[in-house]
Design an enzyme around this catalytic site. Structure first.
Site, PDB file in Angstrom:
ATOM      1  CD  GLU A 184      30.656  48.769  -3.113  1.00 48.10           C
ATOM      2  OE1 GLU A 184      31.388  48.929  -2.599  1.00 48.10           O
ATOM      3  OE2 GLU A 184      29.018  48.925  -2.137  1.00 48.10           O
ATOM      4  CE  LYS A 223      37.634  47.348   0.300  1.00 49.80           C
ATOM      5  NZ  LYS A 223      36.511  48.386   0.412  1.00 49.80           N
ATOM      6  CG  ASP A 259      34.751  50.226   5.693  1.00 49.57           C
ATOM      7  OD1 ASP A 259      33.798  49.367   4.557  1.00 49.57           O
ATOM      8  OD2 ASP A 259      34.754  50.924   5.490  1.00 49.57           O
ATOM      9  CB  SER A 260      30.838  45.304   5.163  1.00 48.30           C
ATOM     10  OG  SER A 260      31.563  44.729   5.122  1.00 48.30           O
TER      11      SER A 260
END
Ligand code: KIV
Length: 260
Positions: A178, A109, A42-43
């Site tokens: 992350e 994800k 979704d970046s």
């Protein structure tokens, strides 16, 4: 790349490579180069749509890009992100996960831990493979007070470790970590039997992921320290992707310079 092959990679200590893709041309190129996992991140809210964060990405956006990416993929495992507010309860999670699988994803994800227990459970019950995402969660950038390293004190580090163990027990197949200290990511990777894929989480994760536009030097402005521009040396996209694969497989990336 299948789920059982992923587990074998971990057992054999072969590092797993993952890049984000948003269209068929890039996914085909990454797939042909031999990238193990392609993530429709979704970046895309940042790098495709030009948003400040990922909060405006919709399910329709994810489905459109997942369909496009899937057309270019032959061998890699294809994971698609569930966007902001698309997994607020178990029923909604199941419905949206099925839409992404129908669009061509092999795994979905989403970000978070214990607070999404019922969502993980319903996907496990319905045999939909899930990738977790702990540490910095860009969809919670407001609550987290910005893009900051997570798990730096004992309490927050324990929470990430506990969530990681819970996710594994709930059938999660892969875990993205992350922006967490390399030492914490190493401990989590050691305690889990499922593979961890790090981004700003140090060399001891079982694999590494980068946003493709970042590692190709397309993204403008100040980038996090975990990003490396793999295009800078050759100026050639295929060479850059091959350099990323080589560096991850040979544990030359990330270095301390890219870690916390
Ligand atoms: O959306 C994305 O690109 C991601 C990666 C940063 C892991 O979630």
């Amino acid at each position: 790349m299948t789920l059982s092959e992923l587990k074998i990679y971990k057992t054999k200590a072969e590092k797993i490579t993952c890049l984000t893709a948003y269209d068929a041309s890039f996914s085909k190129l990454f797939d042909e180069c031999g990238v193990d996992i392609i993530l429709v991140g979704d970046s895309l809210g940042n790098v495709i749509q030009g948003g400040e964060n990922t909060l405006n990405v919709s399910m329709d956006d994810m489905i459109y890009h997942t369909k496009a990416v899937a057309r270019g993929v032959d061998s890699a495992l294809l994971i698609a992100d569930m966007p902001y507010q698309s997994y607020t309860n178990a029923e909604q999670t199941l419905e949206n996960a099925k839409r992404l699988i129908d669009a061509g994803a092999q795994m979905v994800k989403f970000e978070g831990g214990f607070e999404h227990k019922t969502s993980f459970e319903i996907l496990q019950k319905n045999n939909i493979p899930v990738c977790g995402h702990l540490g910095l969660q860009p969809q919670s950038v407001v609550e987290m007070g910005g893009y900051k390293v997570q798990g730096q004190d004992k309490i927050s580090a324990k929470k990430i470790l506990d969530d990681a163990l819970l996710l594994e027990s709930l059938g999660v197949c892969v875990l993205v970590l992350e922006c967490v200290p390399a030492k914490l990511a190493a401990r989590i990777s050691n305690e889990l039997t499922i593979p961890t894929i790090g981004i700003g989480a140090g060399i001891n994760c079982d694999g590494q992921v980068l946003v493709s536009y970042d590692m190709l030097g397309i993204t403008q402005g100040r980038l996090p320290k975990f990003v490396k521009n793999f295009l800078a040396d050759s100026g050639d996209i295929k060479a850059a992707v091959n350099a990323f694969i080589h560096s991850v497989k040979n544990q030359e990336f990330p270095t301390d310079q890219h870690s916390y």
